[in-house]
Structures are given as structure tokens and as C-alpha cells.
Design a protein around this motif. Structure first.
Motif, PDB file in Angstrom:
ATOM      1  N   GLU A  55       0.824  -1.212   0.000  1.00 30.05           N
ATOM      2  CA  GLU A  55       0.000   0.000   0.000  1.00 30.05           C
ATOM      3  C   GLU A  55       0.862   1.268   0.000  1.00 30.05           C
ATOM      4  O   GLU A  55       0.593   2.211  -0.724  1.00 30.05           O
ATOM      5  CB  GLU A  55      -0.902  -0.028   1.230  1.00 30.05           C
ATOM      6  N   ARG A  56       1.917   1.252   0.807  1.00 32.85           N
ATOM      7  CA  ARG A  56       2.703   2.484   0.960  1.00 32.85           C
ATOM      8  C   ARG A  56       4.085   2.450   0.334  1.00 32.85           C
ATOM      9  O   ARG A  56       4.796   3.436   0.346  1.00 32.85           O
ATOM     10  CB  ARG A  56       2.872   2.805   2.453  1.00 32.85           C
ATOM     11  N   PHE A  57       4.503   1.276  -0.096  1.00 32.50           N
ATOM     12  CA  PHE A  57       5.826   1.210  -0.729  1.00 32.50           C
ATOM     13  C   PHE A  57       5.901   0.076  -1.729  1.00 32.50           C
ATOM     14  O   PHE A  57       5.011  -0.793  -1.804  1.00 32.50           O
ATOM     15  CB  PHE A  57       6.933   1.078   0.336  1.00 32.50           C
ATOM     16  N   LEU A  58       6.979   0.135  -2.499  1.00 34.51           N
ATOM     17  CA  LEU A  58       7.232  -0.872  -3.530  1.00 34.51           C
ATOM     18  C   LEU A  58       8.519  -1.583  -3.143  1.00 34.51           C
ATOM     19  O   LEU A  58       9.514  -0.931  -2.831  1.00 34.51           O
ATOM     20  CB  LEU A  58       7.447  -0.121  -4.849  1.00 34.51           C
ATOM     21  N   ASP A  59       8.505  -2.921  -3.140  1.00 33.58           N
ATOM     22  CA  ASP A  59       9.735  -3.672  -2.932  1.00 33.58           C
ATOM     23  C   ASP A  59      10.197  -4.161  -4.295  1.00 33.58           C
ATOM     24  O   ASP A  59       9.463  -4.894  -4.963  1.00 33.58           O
ATOM     25  CB  ASP A  59       9.477  -4.890  -2.034  1.00 33.58           C
ATOM     26  N   ALA A  60      11.390  -3.745  -4.700  1.00 32.39           N
ATOM     27  CA  ALA A  60      11.914  -4.205  -5.995  1.00 32.39           C
ATOM     28  C   ALA A  60      13.208  -4.953  -5.738  1.00 32.39           C
ATOM     29  O   ALA A  60      14.100  -4.459  -5.030  1.00 32.39           O
ATOM     30  CB  ALA A  60      12.163  -3.025  -6.924  1.00 32.39           C
ATOM     31  N   GLY A  61      13.315  -6.141  -6.304  1.00 33.48           N
ATOM     32  CA  GLY A  61      14.574  -6.869  -6.238  1.00 33.48           C
ATOM     33  C   GLY A  61      15.575  -6.150  -7.140  1.00 33.48           C
ATOM     34  O   GLY A  61      15.174  -5.514  -8.118  1.00 33.48           O
ATOM     35  N   PRO A  62      16.873  -6.238  -6.837  1.00 31.31           N
ATOM     36  CA  PRO A  62      17.866  -5.519  -7.649  1.00 31.31           C
ATOM     37  C   PRO A  62      17.900  -6.009  -9.094  1.00 31.31           C
ATOM     38  O   PRO A  62      18.294  -5.271  -9.983  1.00 31.31           O
ATOM     39  CB  PRO A  62      19.189  -5.840  -6.945  1.00 31.31           C
ATOM     40  N   LEU A 123      17.717   0.572   1.244  1.00 34.71           N
ATOM     41  CA  LEU A 123      18.362  -0.557   0.570  1.00 34.71           C
ATOM     42  C   LEU A 123      18.544  -1.695   1.562  1.00 34.71           C
ATOM     43  O   LEU A 123      18.937  -1.464   2.715  1.00 34.71           O
ATOM     44  CB  LEU A 123      19.744  -0.155   0.043  1.00 34.71           C
ATOM     45  N   GLU A 124      18.287  -2.913   1.095  1.00 39.55           N
ATOM     46  CA  GLU A 124      18.598  -4.092   1.912  1.00 39.55           C
ATOM     47  C   GLU A 124      19.862  -4.718   1.340  1.00 39.55           C
ATOM     48  O   GLU A 124      19.944  -4.968   0.132  1.00 39.55           O
ATOM     49  CB  GLU A 124      17.439  -5.085   1.843  1.00 39.55           C
ATOM     50  N   LEU A 125      20.846  -4.925   2.216  1.00 39.84           N
ATOM     51  CA  LEU A 125      22.121  -5.500   1.785  1.00 39.84           C
ATOM     52  C   LEU A 125      22.292  -6.827   2.507  1.00 39.84           C
ATOM     53  O   LEU A 125      22.068  -6.916   3.722  1.00 39.84           O
ATOM     54  CB  LEU A 125      23.263  -4.537   2.143  1.00 39.84           C
ATOM     55  N   ARG A 152      13.511  -0.760  -1.233  1.00 41.35           N
ATOM     56  CA  ARG A 152      12.162  -0.414  -0.760  1.00 41.35           C
ATOM     57  C   ARG A 152      11.885   1.062  -1.048  1.00 41.35           C
ATOM     58  O   ARG A 152      12.521   1.955  -0.492  1.00 41.35           O
ATOM     59  CB  ARG A 152      12.022  -0.729   0.734  1.00 41.35           C
ATOM     60  N   ILE A 153      10.919   1.277  -1.944  1.00 41.87           N
ATOM     61  CA  ILE A 153      10.657   2.640  -2.429  1.00 41.87           C
ATOM     62  C   ILE A 153       9.295   3.126  -1.915  1.00 41.87           C
ATOM     63  O   ILE A 153       8.257   2.571  -2.296  1.00 41.87           O
ATOM     64  CB  ILE A 153      10.635   2.659  -3.977  1.00 41.87           C
ATOM     65  N   PRO A 154       9.262   4.147  -1.050  1.00 43.72           N
ATOM     66  CA  PRO A 154       7.978   4.683  -0.605  1.00 43.72           C
ATOM     67  C   PRO A 154       7.154   5.214  -1.784  1.00 43.72           C
ATOM     68  O   PRO A 154       7.700   5.859  -2.691  1.00 43.72           O
ATOM     69  CB  PRO A 154       8.375   5.820   0.349  1.00 43.72           C
ATOM     70  N   LEU A 155       5.852   4.921  -1.765  1.00 42.33           N
ATOM     71  CA  LEU A 155       4.980   5.374  -2.857  1.00 42.33           C
ATOM     72  C   LEU A 155       4.376   6.716  -2.456  1.00 42.33           C
ATOM     73  O   LEU A 155       3.342   6.768  -1.800  1.00 42.33           O
ATOM     74  CB  LEU A 155       3.891   4.326  -3.119  1.00 42.33           C
ATOM     75  N   LEU A 156       5.070   7.781  -2.815  1.00 46.75           N
ATOM     76  CA  LEU A 156       4.625   9.128  -2.449  1.00 46.75           C
ATOM     77  C   LEU A 156       4.074   9.832  -3.679  1.00 46.75           C
ATOM     78  O   LEU A 156       4.658   9.739  -4.766  1.00 46.75           O
ATOM     79  CB  LEU A 156       5.800   9.951  -1.905  1.00 46.75           C
ATOM     80  N   PHE A 157       2.974  10.557  -3.473  1.00 46.13           N
ATOM     81  CA  PHE A 157       2.355  11.284  -4.587  1.00 46.13           C
ATOM     82  C   PHE A 157       2.095  12.727  -4.151  1.00 46.13           C
ATOM     83  O   PHE A 157       0.946  13.139  -3.979  1.00 46.13           O
ATOM     84  CB  PHE A 157       1.059  10.582  -5.026  1.00 46.13           C
ATOM     85  N   PRO A 158       3.152  13.513  -3.934  1.00 48.75           N
ATOM     86  CA  PRO A 158       2.954  14.877  -3.440  1.00 48.75           C
ATOM     87  C   PRO A 158       2.357  15.793  -4.518  1.00 48.75           C
ATOM     88  O   PRO A 158       2.344  15.434  -5.693  1.00 48.75           O
ATOM     89  CB  PRO A 158       4.363  15.328  -3.065  1.00 48.75           C
ATOM     90  N   GLU A 159       1.909  16.969  -4.069  1.00 44.09           N
ATOM     91  CA  GLU A 159       1.248  17.901  -5.005  1.00 44.09           C
ATOM     92  C   GLU A 159       2.177  18.372  -6.105  1.00 44.09           C
ATOM     93  O   GLU A 159       1.800  18.440  -7.261  1.00 44.09           O
ATOM     94  CB  GLU A 159       0.795  19.133  -4.218  1.00 44.09           C
TER      95      GLU A 159
END
Ligand SMILES: Cc1cc2nc3c(=O)[nH]c(=O)nc-3n(C[C@H](O)[C@H](O)[C@H](O)COP(=O)(O)OP(=O)(O)OC[C@H]3O[C@@H](n4cnc5c(N)ncnc54)[C@H](O)[C@@H]3O)c2cc1C
Length: 264
Positions: A55-62, A123-125, A152-159
Motif C-alpha cells: 500500500e505504501r511502498f514498492l519492494d523491488a529486487g535488484p 536498501l537491503e544488503l 524499498r521505495i515509498p509510494l509518495l504522490f505529493p502535489e
């Protein structure tokens, strides 16, 4: 002869790394000019190439490719991330190039760096025995014995959400840099500001951002002039002894002024 190894899963990748100290972890190899003797790719390893949208972030594998992330769609990705992804190289390269490779390339920071930094990416290492999480803001390089294992990228949608490239389009040269501005408002007040620059060096200052947050809106010309003085001073500090041309510096300052003018 140069060779690229592939592993079925993350344990096999670590097993290979343990057995062969000369192995380098790579993604799609679109960045590496001179491939080392033996490399092992994250791409194709399911645990390292998955993208999960929470809901609030995206987890992307490298090992996720830029094309895979773009396929999530413009409406589901923070604007600055989408704009940065689509500006990289061309569709053929984006099918091979990975997000891990874009972040881990040492030296000159690449196009995704500023957007990911502004979004407060973590980043997860991972090593064979340890997992640690580090904010991108503190990241310098992947430590010996570790690989980048998740982003891990927060899903932010600022103005207000602005991404601009400085330097040539669709390629990376010593004159390339990325600029990002994020601004959010509530009841005529500026509640969040993020300003990031990455290229020959990385710039983001929380102290500066905290000094700007809270301004009443709309910003006046005097407000913007004052903010601009603060930004210039902080940027100048970060740029000392760095390889940055006057043109790039001026472009950064012009983009900053333009961004704050969106809040007038
Ligand atoms: C024609 C062309 C145009 C391009 N244009 C752009 C552009 O506009 N903007 C841009 O940013 N880039 C550009 N690039 C560079 C490159 O394609 C991208 O930066 C890409 O995202 C790199 O990903 P990769 O998977 O190919 O990285 P690789 O080349 O595989 O790896 C790059 C580095 O990261 C390390 N690495 C990769 N994954 C890991 C991991 N999981 N853990 C630890 N270390 C790791 C590797 O060891 C290597 O040092 C361009 C390249 C080409 C050929």
C-alpha cells in the motif's frame, strides 16, 4: 574467456560467491564497459527480481529490469520515478538494465539516484550470514561480501513533483545529473519539501528542508529569494572540491527557483 554465471536462487548465488572469490555480482551488464573475468547475474533469480507493490511502498529486487518497473504503470509509480525510468537509454536497454545496477554503479551517480533519494528509499544488503537495511541517503557502496538484495521505495504522490535531467538525454556522460523536487501543502502551509541532486556527487540536506517546511503559501518573491540563498549556500558546501561545472551548478539553481515558483 569471460563468463557470466546464473544461479537458480539466492543460496546458490552465495554458494558461488563463496566458492569463487573473483566473482562479481552484476545485473544486465549494460553499464559495464569491460566485463570482469567472471560475473554472476541477479537477473532471473526469482527472489532478487521480484517487484511487490504494497500500500505504501514498492519492494523491488535488484534484478528487476527498468522495463518491468515501468510496466507497473504511470499512475501507480511516483511521478519522479516514472519520469526518470522512461528517460533512461531506450526500450531495448531498459529490458536488460536493472535497478540494482543503476544504484550500485560506483562513481558518477546515475539517473534513478536522485528520485530514489528524494523518496527516502531504503536498501537491503545481504551477505551469507547477515542482512542489513540502510537508507539510500547513507549509502556509499556495497560492502565487501554483501550484495544489494532489495530496494524499498515509498509510494509518495505529493502535489508538486518535478524530475529533470541535466546534461544529455538517454545516456550518461560526466555532465549528466538528475534533479528532483517534491513539495506537499496543507491548509496554505508547506508541510513537506524534498530537494535532491545526484550526478558527480549527491546532494540532499534535511536541515535545509526542515528550515523551509512550514512556510505560509503562496510563497512570495521575497520568500523564494531567501530560500534560494539558503539552498545556494548548502549546495555550495556540498559541491566544494567536487567535479561540477558552473553550467550544471547554475542549472541546479535555476531548477530550484522554478520548483519553488510552482508554490506561488
Ligand atoms: C546506450 C546506453 C544508454 C544509457 N543511458 C542511461 C541513462 O540515461 N541513465 C542511466 O542512469 N543509465 C544509462 N545507461 C547505463 C545503464 O544501462 C543503466 O544505469 C542500468 O540501470 C545499469 O543496470 P545493469 O543491470 O545493466 O548494471 P550492470 O552493468 O550489470 O552493473 C552495474 C554495476 O552495479 C553492480 N551491481 C549490479 N547489481 C548488483 C547487486 N545486486 N549487488 C551489488 N552490486 C551490483 C555491478 O557489479 C556493476 O558494478 C545507459 C547504457 C547504455 C548502454
Amino acid at each position: 574467456m569471460k563468463s557470466i554465471l546464473f544461479a537458480k536462487n539466492i543460496s546458490e548465488l552465495f554458494f558461488q560467491l563463496k566458492s569463487n572469490k573473483e566473482l562479481t555480482v552484476v545485473g544486465g551488464c549494460t553499464q559495464i564497459d569491460d566485463l570482469l573475468e567472471k560475473s554472476i547475474s541477479t537477473h532471473g533469480i526469482a527472489e532478487l527480481s521480484q517487484i511487490t507493490r504494497h500500500e505504501r511502498f514498492l519492494d523491488a529486487g535488484p534484478g528487476a529490469t527498468l522495463a518491468q518497473i515501468l510496466a507497473i504503470g504511470q499512475n501507480h509509480l511516483p511521478g519522479v520515478l516514472y519520469d526518470a525510468l522512461i528517460s533512461i537509454a531506450n526500450p531495448i536497454i531498459r529490458n536488460m538494465a536493472t535497478i540494482g545496477g543503476n544504484i550500485c554503479t560506483e562513481g558518477h551517480r546515475h539517473t534513478l539516484y536522485a528520485p530514489l533519494l528524494a523518496l527516502d528509499t531504503k536498501l537491503e544488503l545481504k551477505s551469507q550470514t547477515e542482512t542489513k537495511v540502510e537508507p539510500l541517503q547513507n549509502f556509499k557502496k556495497v560492502p565487501e561480501g554483501f550484495i544489494l538484495s532489495n530496494i524499498r521505495i515509498p509510494l509518495l504522490f505529493p502535489e508538486v513533483s518535478i524530475f529533470r535531467r541535466i546534461g544529455p538525454e538517454h545516456t550518461i556522460t560526466p555532465h549528466s545529473a538528475s534533479f528532483v523536487f517534491l513539495g506537499d501543502t496543507e491548509r496554505n502551509s508547506l508541510i513537506d519539501v524534498r530537494l535532491a541532486f545526484a550526478g558527480p556527487f549527491v546532494f540532499r540536506s534535511r536541515t535545509l528542508e526542515n528550515a523551509i517546511i512550514g512556510h505560509r503559501l503562496p510563497l512570495t518573491k521575497k520568500d523564494i529569494d531567501e530560500i534560494q540563498v539558503m539552498v545556494e549556500r548548502e549546495f555550495q558546501k556540498a559541491a566544494t572540491d567536487q567535479m561540477i561545472s558552473d553550467v550544471v551548478r547554475q542549472q541546479f539553481l535555476n531548477l530550484t527557483r522554478y520548483s519553488f515558483e510552482q508554490l506561488t
